[in-house]
Structures are given as structure tokens and as C-alpha cells.
Design a protein around this motif. Structure first.
Motif, short mmCIF file in Angstrom:
data_model
loop_
_atom_site.label_atom_id
_atom_site.label_comp_id
_atom_site.label_asym_id
_atom_site.label_seq_id
_atom_site.Cartn_x
_atom_site.Cartn_y
_atom_site.Cartn_z
N VAL A 118 38.59 34.45 -46.56
CA VAL A 118 39.61 33.46 -46.90
C VAL A 118 39.05 32.43 -47.88
O VAL A 118 39.73 32.00 -48.81
CB VAL A 118 40.15 32.76 -45.63
CG1 VAL A 118 41.11 31.64 -46.00
CG2 VAL A 118 40.84 33.77 -44.73
N GLU A 119 37.78 32.05 -47.69
CA GLU A 119 37.14 31.07 -48.58
C GLU A 119 37.10 31.60 -50.01
O GLU A 119 37.43 30.87 -50.95
CB GLU A 119 35.72 30.76 -48.09
CG GLU A 119 35.00 29.72 -48.95
CD GLU A 119 33.57 29.49 -48.52
OE1 GLU A 119 32.90 28.66 -49.17
OE2 GLU A 119 33.10 30.14 -47.57
N VAL A 120 36.71 32.85 -50.19
CA VAL A 120 36.65 33.45 -51.53
C VAL A 120 38.03 33.43 -52.18
O VAL A 120 38.18 33.01 -53.34
CB VAL A 120 36.10 34.90 -51.46
CG1 VAL A 120 36.30 35.60 -52.81
CG2 VAL A 120 34.64 34.90 -51.10
N ALA A 121 39.04 33.89 -51.45
CA ALA A 121 40.40 33.95 -52.00
C ALA A 121 40.92 32.55 -52.34
O ALA A 121 41.58 32.35 -53.37
CB ALA A 121 41.33 34.63 -51.00
N THR A 122 40.63 31.56 -51.50
CA THR A 122 41.10 30.19 -51.73
C THR A 122 40.43 29.57 -52.94
O THR A 122 41.08 28.93 -53.78
CB THR A 122 40.85 29.32 -50.48
OG1 THR A 122 41.47 29.92 -49.34
CG2 THR A 122 41.42 27.92 -50.67
N LEU A 123 39.11 29.74 -53.05
CA LEU A 123 38.38 29.18 -54.19
C LEU A 123 38.84 29.83 -55.50
O LEU A 123 38.99 29.15 -56.53
CB LEU A 123 36.87 29.39 -54.01
CG LEU A 123 36.22 28.55 -52.90
CD1 LEU A 123 34.78 29.00 -52.68
CD2 LEU A 123 36.26 27.07 -53.26
N GLN A 124 39.10 31.14 -55.48
CA GLN A 124 39.59 31.83 -56.67
C GLN A 124 40.99 31.33 -57.04
O GLN A 124 41.35 31.30 -58.23
CB GLN A 124 39.61 33.34 -56.44
CG GLN A 124 38.21 33.96 -56.42
CD GLN A 124 38.23 35.44 -56.07
OE1 GLN A 124 39.13 35.92 -55.38
NE2 GLN A 124 37.23 36.16 -56.54
N TYR A 125 41.76 30.94 -56.04
CA TYR A 125 43.10 30.40 -56.30
C TYR A 125 43.01 29.03 -56.99
O TYR A 125 43.76 28.73 -57.92
CB TYR A 125 43.86 30.27 -54.98
CG TYR A 125 45.22 29.60 -55.09
CD1 TYR A 125 46.35 30.34 -55.44
CD2 TYR A 125 45.37 28.23 -54.86
CE1 TYR A 125 47.59 29.74 -55.55
CE2 TYR A 125 46.62 27.63 -54.97
CZ TYR A 125 47.72 28.38 -55.31
OH TYR A 125 48.95 27.78 -55.43
N PHE A 126 42.05 28.19 -56.55
CA PHE A 126 41.97 26.83 -57.07
C PHE A 126 41.23 26.73 -58.40
O PHE A 126 41.45 25.78 -59.16
CB PHE A 126 41.29 25.92 -56.04
CG PHE A 126 42.22 25.41 -54.99
CD1 PHE A 126 43.29 24.57 -55.32
CD2 PHE A 126 42.07 25.79 -53.67
CE1 PHE A 126 44.16 24.11 -54.36
CE2 PHE A 126 42.94 25.33 -52.69
CZ PHE A 126 43.99 24.49 -53.04
N LEU A 127 40.35 27.69 -58.70
CA LEU A 127 39.54 27.61 -59.91
C LEU A 127 40.37 27.39 -61.19
O LEU A 127 40.08 26.48 -61.96
CB LEU A 127 38.66 28.86 -60.03
CG LEU A 127 37.58 28.82 -61.10
CD1 LEU A 127 36.63 27.64 -60.89
CD2 LEU A 127 36.78 30.13 -61.10
N PRO A 128 41.43 28.18 -61.44
CA PRO A 128 42.21 27.95 -62.67
C PRO A 128 43.11 26.71 -62.60
O PRO A 128 43.73 26.34 -63.58
CB PRO A 128 43.07 29.23 -62.78
CG PRO A 128 43.21 29.71 -61.38
CD PRO A 128 41.92 29.36 -60.70
N ARG A 129 43.17 26.08 -61.42
CA ARG A 129 44.03 24.90 -61.25
C ARG A 129 43.27 23.59 -61.41
O ARG A 129 43.84 22.52 -61.19
CB ARG A 129 44.72 24.96 -59.87
CG ARG A 129 45.82 26.00 -59.83
CD ARG A 129 46.30 26.31 -58.43
NE ARG A 129 47.53 27.11 -58.47
CZ ARG A 129 47.58 28.40 -58.75
NH1 ARG A 129 46.47 29.06 -59.02
NH2 ARG A 129 48.73 29.05 -58.79
N LEU A 130 41.98 23.67 -61.77
CA LEU A 130 41.21 22.45 -61.99
C LEU A 130 41.71 21.70 -63.22
O LEU A 130 41.78 20.48 -63.24
CB LEU A 130 39.73 22.78 -62.18
CG LEU A 130 38.95 23.19 -60.92
CD1 LEU A 130 37.53 23.54 -61.29
CD2 LEU A 130 38.96 22.08 -59.88
#
Length: 400
Positions: A118-130
Motif C-alpha cells: 500500500v505504501e508503494v502504491a500511495t507514494l506513486q500516486y502522490f509523486l506526480p501531485r507534488l
């Protein structure tokens, strides 16, 4: 329970809108939130800036004020720019479908592997939203050589998130290697494996619990189980492993499929798949199609499959009933018919007659077959045995 506004985008070519809208409400409930209002926007194409049109944006703003809520949930995925634009306009949290499912997975994760996935999927979700998250930190100097504070902060956070993703993926690789060794050991022991697959909340965990004493978590909600639980089942003198897997859902985000790849990989090692369906569901056919598509995506569509129509006690359908590869049943009442079907599929048996000497051979046959008749003679024992075909060759010299 937190109240939210659900914005449902209905595209012209969308055939199963009503079913997916109902599923979306169930997902929101699974995230421990409650829908206060549902606003539907019919579109030919989503608006590039805000997904919905300007009139609907104002309507949502008005509804936020009337309902006194602070969260808007979309039934579709939003681009980072769309999400940021809407949050700026409404001054509230805006969640798309992928983020909602990520939130549910975060709440359900129980094991280290599930947390990491879940951590990997969540971080990948937020990366382009910085980008756009630091609009309050304007450029202080112009020119190519002097960047503003906001850009520096984004670069730092981007690197931090990338490092966290790599660290979590490395830990997952180690856990995946351990899981692979466990699978190799099971294969070495030549024990058959069966996997329960299907849409989320169709009763997979209930079926597993009905067959074993060591229970797994089950509850009437979406994504109650995120980890693969495996139990040894003994039935009719045979043993096999039964695994419960994470449930599927329509348009399961690719990042989650990728993150949970090692967990879903258990399916590929199965000798038999049990496709569990909720016969009482209004969306039975759509859910069935989602499962088959996901299995195809995992390249597991060539594995033999048995269809189990569960919750017959709620549907009014006749049960227990076995028709070829279809089993109609209620996991709460009786899993016997399903066990019989699994047993007959996994273990092809023959009735054989042996004459064996006194000693260890008798105990070996007793372990590998079902003794139907026995007669003790002076020079040995005559046995009538029901035995799996794979073991018969071990005792050819004793055939009567």
C-alpha cells in the motif's frame, strides 16, 4: 462518520454506470464515510481543467455549503492538475477513485507485506501531485541560475519519495523471495494447491473459515482481506492447500495491481481456481467479467476453474446443487458439496486390489489410499483400496 459529496461523471459511452455508481457508494462506506449528496454530471468528454463543467463546479460549491461537508469524492480518476484546481476552487479535500481505494487499503493492511504494498502504491500516486503543492512559495529571483524556494522544496520531496519507494520495493523483493521459497517447498512436497478468487465481498474468506479451525478475518464489506491466507485442508483421506486472495473490483488501479503482484502471484501456482460469486448481487455478470479480465491480466486464465455461486440462502435459488463445474451453495450452512467437487477434480482415484506382506507396506497404503476392504491371510493381507492414480505405480507388484 464523515459525510462526503459524491460527484459521479457519466460519460456517454459508459454502459454500466448505475452498477458502478452503487459500487462507488459501497467503496465510500468501506472507507468509513457516508454520502450526503450525489451529483451526476453527464459528459461527452471530461473537462481538461476541472473534469466537470463550470455549472456543476458551482453546484458542488453550493452543496458543500448546504451540507456542511469538507470532502468531495469523484467516481473516476482525476489528473493531478484537475485535483489541484478543484481543491483550490472549493477549498476542501478532493478524492478520486484511486485515492479512495488506497485509503481503504491503508485501513485494511494488517501484515508487513500489505503495509509495504500500500505504501508503494500511495507514494506513486502522490509523486506526480507534488507540482503545484507549493504555490505559496513563489519565485524570489528570476533567471535560469536562481530557482525559487518552491522548486527546491519540490525537488527535495520528490527525491525523498523516490527513495522511500525504492526502499519499500527492496523490502517487498525480500518478502517475495521468502514467499517463493515457501512455494518451492510446497511444490517439492507435491501437495495440491487451490486458490479462492473473485470479486471483493463475495464470501471467499467465509468459505475458507468454514473448512478450517484457524479462522481468517471476514466481514461484510469491500476489501476485508488484503493478504493471502493459506490453510491445509484434509478431506476424504486427501490433503490440499486452500488460499484466500485479495478481492477484485472493477477498474482496479494499475498501481495496486502492480504493488500486489507478489500476493496475486500465488494464483499462478494453483492447480485449481475457485471463482466465488455472490448470487444475490444485482451486478453478478459485471463482477464475473471483472474477475475473468483480472485473471487474464495476471495470465492465470488457463488454470482450471470451478464456479461457486455463494449466498444462495439470500437469493432463493435451490441449494446445495452441483451442475458440472458450477456449485450453488451457502458458505454459512454447508461447504460439503464444494469439498466433494474439489476432491474429485484434484484426485483421480481407482479401485485396486492388492495382496501385500505384513509390515510397512500396509501403513504406506493406508496413508496414500482409502482402504475399503481387508482380509488377513497367513502369507499376507488382501486389500481393496481406493487410491489416486499417481500412487498406483508404487504398488504394481502387489496387484491381485
Amino acid at each position: 462518520m464523515e459525510k462526503v459529496i459524491l460527484v459521479a461523471v457519466h460519460l456517454q459511452d459508459h454502459m454500466n454506470f448505475e452498477e458502478e455508481l452503487e459500487e462507488m457508494k459501497q467503496l465510500i462506506l468501506a472507507c468509513e464515510m457516508e454520502v450526503s449528496s450525489t451529483l451526476i454530471q453527464k459528459l461527452r468528454n471530461p473537462n481538461k481543467k476541472t473534469c466537470i463543467n463550470a455549472g456543476k463546479v458551482e453546484e458542488v460549491a453550493h452543496r458543500l455549503y448546504l451540507d456542511e461537508v469538507q470532502t468531495v469524492v469523484f467516481n473516476c480518476d482525476l489528473s493531478p492538475s484537475q485535483q489541484q484546481a478543484l481543491q483550490s476552487i472549493w477549498n476542501c479535500e478532493v478524492m478520486d477513485r484511486t485515492y479512495l481505494i488506497l485509503q481503504i487499503f491503508q485501513k485494511r493492511a494488517k501484515t508487513k507485506e500489505a503495509f509495504l504494498q500500500v505504501e508503494v502504491a500511495t507514494l506513486q500516486y502522490f509523486l506526480p501531485r507534488l507540482k503545484g503543492s507549493y504555490t505559496h512559495m513563489d519565485r524570489q529571483k528570476g533567471g535560469n541560475r536562481n530557482k525559487g524556494l518552491g522548486e527546491k522544496k519540490i525537488e527535495i520531496d520528490s527525491r525523498t519519495i523516490s527513495v522511500q519507494i525504492q526502499r519499500a520495493k527492496k523490502e517487498l523483493k525480500q518478502l517475495e523471495a521468502q514467499r517463493k521459497l515457501q512455494r518451492q517447498q510446497r511444490n517439492k512436497n507435491q501437495i495440491k494447491k487451490v486458490c479462492l478468487v473473485g470479486y471483493t465481498n463475495t464470501g471467499k474468506s467465509s468459505i475458507l473459515n468454514a473448512m478450517v479451525s484457524k479462522q481468517v478475518f471476514e466481514k461484510d464489506m469491500l476489501f476485508a482481506t488484503l493478504t493471502t491466507s493459506t490453510r491445509k485442508i484434509q478431506y476424504n483421506h486427501h490433503e490440499f492447500l486452500l488460499s484466500d486472495t485479495v478481492g477484485f473490483v472493477s477498474n482496479l488501479p494499475h498501481s495496486l495491481v502492480e504493488a500486489f503482484h507478489s500476493t496475486l502471484e500465488e494464483i499462478l501456482d494453483a492447480d485449481l481456481l475457485i471463482h466465488v460469486m455472490d448470487l444475490n448481487s444485482k451486478n453478478l455478470e459485471a463482477q464475473k467479467e471483472v474477475t475473468l479480465q483480472t485473471l487474464s491480466q495476471l495470465k492465470a486464465d488457463s488454470i482450471p476453474i470451478i464456479n461457486v455461486y455463494n449466498k444462495c440462502d439470500l437469493s432463493g435459488h435451490m441449494y446445495p446443487l452441483v451442475q458440472n463445474q458450477n456449485v450453488y451453495m451457502s458458505a454459512k450452512e454447508d461447504v460439503g458439496p464444494l469439498l466433494e467437487v474439489i476432491d474429485s477434480f484434484l484426485f483421480k482415484t481407482r479401485e485396486m486390489k492388492f495382496k501385500i506382506p505384513y509390515g510397512n507396506v500396509f501403513y504406506q497404503i493406508q496413508k496414500q489410499g482409502k482402504i475399503l476392504e481387508k482380509e488377513y491371510l497367513e502369507d499376507g493381507i488382501v486389500l481393496k483400496v481406493e487410491m489416486d492414480e499417481e500412487f498406483v505405480s508404487n504398488y504394481i507388484k502387489y496387484l491381485e
